[in-house]
Write a protein that holds these residues in place. Structure first.
Motif, PDB file in Angstrom:
ATOM      1  N   UNK A  94      61.084  97.449  50.335  1.00 17.69           N
ATOM      2  CA  UNK A  94      60.570  95.883  50.967  1.00 17.69           C
ATOM      3  C   UNK A  94      61.588  95.580  51.618  1.00 17.69           C
ATOM      4  N   UNK A  95      63.405  95.619  50.428  1.00 16.22           N
ATOM      5  CA  UNK A  95      64.453  94.614  51.351  1.00 16.22           C
ATOM      6  C   UNK A  95      64.636  95.354  52.523  1.00 16.22           C
ATOM      7  N   UNK A  96      64.252  96.108  52.815  1.00 19.29           N
ATOM      8  CA  UNK A  96      65.005  96.580  54.121  1.00 19.29           C
ATOM      9  C   UNK A  96      63.944  96.389  55.333  1.00 19.29           C
ATOM     10  N   UNK A  97      62.340  96.468  55.528  1.00 24.77           N
ATOM     11  CA  UNK A  97      61.797  96.337  55.897  1.00 24.77           C
ATOM     12  C   UNK A  97      62.109  96.167  58.022  1.00 24.77           C
ATOM     13  N   UNK A  98      62.289  94.854  57.528  1.00 26.29           N
ATOM     14  CA  UNK A  98      62.456  93.821  58.247  1.00 26.29           C
ATOM     15  C   UNK A  98      63.314  94.347  59.701  1.00 26.29           C
ATOM     16  N   UNK A  99      64.793  94.856  58.272  1.00 24.01           N
ATOM     17  CA  UNK A  99      65.727  95.786  59.324  1.00 24.01           C
ATOM     18  C   UNK A  99      65.118  96.531  59.666  1.00 24.01           C
TER      19      UNK A  99
END
Length: 77
Positions: A21-26
């Motif tokens: 989840x914490x990498x999805x945007x990047x």
């Protein structure tokens, strides 16, 4: 195991991963062609909203430390 038997040509789905989840945007979302492969794969594997084909993730310094999870199996399409 990420097999990637098509050699990164986005044809087999054997490199399917779930981006944390914490990498999805990047990492970004799948393109239209990648989405079509993932849609076909969803008939044989659990495909989640942050799914990607690892062969299509552009490796840059922005993804240094990227965290992904592997499905229990890589059935491919």
């Amino acid at each position: 195991l990420v097999a990637g038997i098509c050699g990164g040509n986005m044809m087999c789905g054997t490199c399917h991963v779930y981006v944390a989840d914490d990498w999805a945007a990047r990492a970004g979302g799948p393109g239209e062609d990648e989405e079509a492969v993932l849609e076909g794969l969803s008939l044989r594997a659990a495909v989640k909203p942050k799914h990607r084909l690892s062969c299509q993730l552009k490796v840059t310094s922005a993804l240094d430390g990227l965290s992904v999870k592997l499905p229990k199996s890589q059935p491919g399409i």
